[in-house]
Design a protein around this motif. Structure first.
Motif, PDB file in Angstrom:
ATOM      1  N   ASP A 167      15.293 -27.560   0.577  1.00  0.00           N
ATOM      2  CA  ASP A 167      15.983 -26.501   1.337  1.00  0.00           C
ATOM      3  C   ASP A 167      15.647 -26.546   2.827  1.00  0.00           C
ATOM      4  OD1 ASP A 167      17.080 -25.534  -1.032  1.00  0.00           O
ATOM      5  OD2 ASP A 167      15.347 -24.221  -1.405  1.00  0.00           O
ATOM      6  N   VAL A 168      14.771 -27.502   3.213  1.00  0.00           N
ATOM      7  CA  VAL A 168      14.374 -27.577   4.624  1.00  0.00           C
ATOM      8  C   VAL A 168      15.412 -28.367   5.410  1.00  0.00           C
ATOM      9  CG1 VAL A 168      12.654 -28.453   6.241  1.00  0.00           C
ATOM     10  CG2 VAL A 168      11.930 -27.395   4.075  1.00  0.00           C
ATOM     11  N   GLN A 169      15.791 -27.829   6.576  1.00  0.00           N
ATOM     12  CA  GLN A 169      16.731 -28.534   7.448  1.00  0.00           C
ATOM     13  C   GLN A 169      15.991 -29.300   8.548  1.00  0.00           C
ATOM     14  OE1 GLN A 169      20.115 -26.291   8.926  1.00  0.00           O
ATOM     15  NE2 GLN A 169      20.073 -27.432  10.876  1.00  0.00           N
ATOM     16  N   SER A 170      15.009 -28.644   9.200  1.00  0.00           N
ATOM     17  CA  SER A 170      14.303 -29.289  10.318  1.00  0.00           C
ATOM     18  C   SER A 170      12.976 -28.582  10.552  1.00  0.00           C
ATOM     19  CB  SER A 170      15.152 -29.260  11.591  1.00  0.00           C
ATOM     20  OG  SER A 170      15.416 -27.909  11.966  1.00  0.00           O
ATOM     21  N   ARG A 171      12.207 -29.185  11.469  1.00  0.00           N
ATOM     22  CA  ARG A 171      10.921 -28.591  11.820  1.00  0.00           C
ATOM     23  C   ARG A 171      10.699 -28.702  13.339  1.00  0.00           C
ATOM     24  NH1 ARG A 171       9.717 -31.082   6.769  1.00  0.00           N
ATOM     25  NH2 ARG A 171       8.912 -29.554   5.275  1.00  0.00           N
ATOM     26  N   THR A 213       8.979 -24.288  10.331  1.00  0.00           N
ATOM     27  CA  THR A 213       9.962 -24.845   9.400  1.00  0.00           C
ATOM     28  C   THR A 213      11.245 -24.011   9.438  1.00  0.00           C
ATOM     29  OG1 THR A 213       8.212 -25.677   7.977  1.00  0.00           O
ATOM     30  CG2 THR A 213      10.411 -25.443   6.996  1.00  0.00           C
ATOM     31  N   ILE A 214      12.380 -24.708   9.490  1.00  0.00           N
ATOM     32  CA  ILE A 214      13.700 -24.046   9.515  1.00  0.00           C
ATOM     33  C   ILE A 214      14.485 -24.517   8.301  1.00  0.00           C
ATOM     34  CG2 ILE A 214      15.831 -23.701  10.855  1.00  0.00           C
ATOM     35  CD1 ILE A 214      14.158 -24.565  13.330  1.00  0.00           C
ATOM     36  N   LYS A 215      14.918 -23.574   7.487  1.00  0.00           N
ATOM     37  CA  LYS A 215      15.632 -23.904   6.254  1.00  0.00           C
ATOM     38  C   LYS A 215      17.127 -24.043   6.528  1.00  0.00           C
ATOM     39  CE  LYS A 215      14.166 -22.249   2.398  1.00  0.00           C
ATOM     40  NZ  LYS A 215      13.797 -21.385   1.278  1.00  0.00           N
ATOM     41  N   VAL A 216      17.803 -24.647   5.562  1.00  0.00           N
ATOM     42  CA  VAL A 216      19.247 -24.833   5.673  1.00  0.00           C
ATOM     43  C   VAL A 216      19.956 -23.498   5.817  1.00  0.00           C
ATOM     44  CG1 VAL A 216      21.301 -25.708   4.468  1.00  0.00           C
ATOM     45  CG2 VAL A 216      19.154 -26.982   4.373  1.00  0.00           C
ATOM     46  N   SER A 217      19.403 -22.489   5.210  1.00  0.00           N
ATOM     47  CA  SER A 217      20.013 -21.160   5.249  1.00  0.00           C
ATOM     48  C   SER A 217      19.861 -20.502   6.616  1.00  0.00           C
ATOM     49  CB  SER A 217      19.365 -20.272   4.186  1.00  0.00           C
ATOM     50  OG  SER A 217      17.992 -20.073   4.477  1.00  0.00           O
TER      51      SER A 217
END
Length: 461
Positions: A66-70, A113-117
């Motif tokens: 579910d993680v998009q980027s960091r 941490t930045i999630k897809v949501s």
């Protein structure tokens, strides 16, 4: 969110701690021992100290899909307080490792941490718990050798205090290694390792001689950086110089110049030499005058006539010193000081007697008479066959040599001739001692040599 942040921090810390630093491409392996990293005590915690140029961080979350980027955030400590958080300029995709090349300093980091949501950890603030803390130190310690310096001259087997100064913000607890190379070509043997940065070490110099030795001091910090300093062309000399007096064996003067032979078989070269004197045949010795370059002669004044033993004590530039004389030795020189001329006495006031008589009061002689000059000579260093006998027919005329190279212990006999005619002739006897002192004596009274008879005037009445 809080739970996920701590988990990410834990994963980051594990990855960072277990990952080796990639050294810059093309860098050569230094010719120094490998140094293990140590931690730095900061307040109540131990902080890693690295010399790394690039950090690579792999972060894995439980919900990694579910993680998009960091984002990488970092903050620097200036020695007093932590600075504000700054964000790295790159947003790292989920599967991309987080890479950063920090400058030297004391750092802490935070991974956001930045999630897809769109849900994300909060941006860091003053109270944020960092994911990691470390110190980057790529600067090697500064090292300077106080002693021995380059081209120093040391005595093989002697004890010297090695002195140095080393500074660094993050020195190891025992950072110093001392090494010695006899040929100065990079082949070292360890003198001592894991020494504290005390600035001094008592070193017994090897006895192997060299004029190209190299002392190296290595100082390591907690990041593994190693600073070094070398003293090159260090000379080691293990041989004491030797010297002796060679001449003269006897002197007629109390003050004289003595020939010497002084040499240093080692590489250091002579630095000093002194004459030592014994006036009691080696029972006691006293230090005398210095011998100066070119080490060929030394002047000395004897306090009185007599026999003396002389010795040389020499030192080289490495500190080797020949032994101080004791007792009698084969390397000692013996000299006789004799400033007193031989004492000569004549048996007769006129200097001669009839050749067949021991004594006589006769004072008139004629050609053809055989006479003897009886004399006695006293001197402790009398030279054999050094007597000479002279006759003077008149005080205004020169002395006539009657004989030379004569025995000093026998009377001299000669026949009176017409050439010896005189109304008041005198005899002189001389003799030499081994020091060259000339003694002489002259008869106190004169004698007559008649060569004609006056017939007188005859008056007949």
């Amino acid at each position: 969110m809080t739970v996920r942040t701590l988990a990410s921090a834990t994963l980051f810390a594990l990855a960072l701690a277990g990952r080796a630093l990639a050294v810059e491409a093309g860098a050569e392996t230094p010719a120094v021992p490998t140094v293990a990293e140590e931690t730095q005590q900061v307040d109540d915690r131990q902080v890693k100290v690295w010399a790394k140029r690039a950090l690579s961080m792999n972060v894995k979350s439980k919900d990694e899909a579910d993680v998009q980027s960091r984002e990488l955030w970092y903050s620097a400590f200036d020695g007093k307080a932590w600075g504000a958080w700054s964000k790295h300029g790159i947003i790292f995709a989920r599967e991309a490792p987080i890479a950063w090349e920090p400058t030297e300093g004391h750092w802490r980091i935070y991974i956001r941490t930045i999630k897809v949501s769109g849900l994300a950890n909060p941006e860091p603030g003053p109270a944020t718990v960092p994911a990691g803390e470390f110190i980057i130190d790529r600067s090697a310690p500064t090292v300077a050798i106080g002693f021995p310096g380059s081209q120093a001259k040391l005595r093989g087997g002697g004890k010297y205090t090695i002195k140095w100064e080393a500074t660094d913000l993050h020195l190891k607890a025992a950072p110093v290694t001392l090494r010695w190379s006899r040929d100065g070509k990079g082949v070292y043997e360890t003198i001592a390792a894991d020494l504290p940065n005390s600035g001094t070490y008592e070193w017994t110099v090897p006895k192997d001689m060299t004029n190209a030795g190299q002392l190296q001091i290595l100082v390591a910090d907690k990041a593994g950086n190693v600073g070094s300093a070398e003293s090159s062309q260090v000379l080691v000399d293990s041989i004491s110089p030797r010297g002796r007096v060679t001449a003269p064996a006897i002197s007629a003067r109390s003050e004289a110049a003595y020939s010497t032979e002084i040499a240093d078989a080692g590489p250091a070269g002579l630095s000093a030499a002194k004459l030592w004197i014994s006036g009691d045949d080696g029972v006691t010795w006293a230090e005398g005058p210095a011998v100066t370059a070119p080490w060929k002669t030394v002047g000395w004044k004897a306090p009185a006539d007599g026999r003396y033993r002389l010795a040389i004590v020499a030192a080289d530039q490495a500190g080797n010193i020949s032994a101080t004389p004791k007792g009698k030795g084969e390397d000692q020189f013996q000299v006789i000081i004799d400033t007193t001329a031989p004492v000569i006495t004549l048996a007769s006031p006129v200097g001669i007697v009839e050749a067949d008589k021991a004594s006589s009061t006769r004072r008139a002689f004629k050609p053809g008479d055989r006479v003897a000059v009886n004399f006695g000579i006293k001197d402790v260093n009398l030279q054999a066959n050094s007597a000479s006998v002279y006759l003077q027919t008149d005080a205004a005329k020169p002395w006539i040599e009657l004989g030379k190279g004569l025995p000093v212990d026998a009377a001299f006999r000669f026949a009176i001739t017409d050439a010896h005619a005189s109304r008041s002739a005198r005899i002189k006897v001389t003799a030499l001692d081994a020091a060259g002192n000339l003694g002489e004596t002259v008869s106190t009274d004169g004698f007559q040599v008649d060569t004609e008879v006056d017939a007188g005037t005859v008056e007949i009445k």
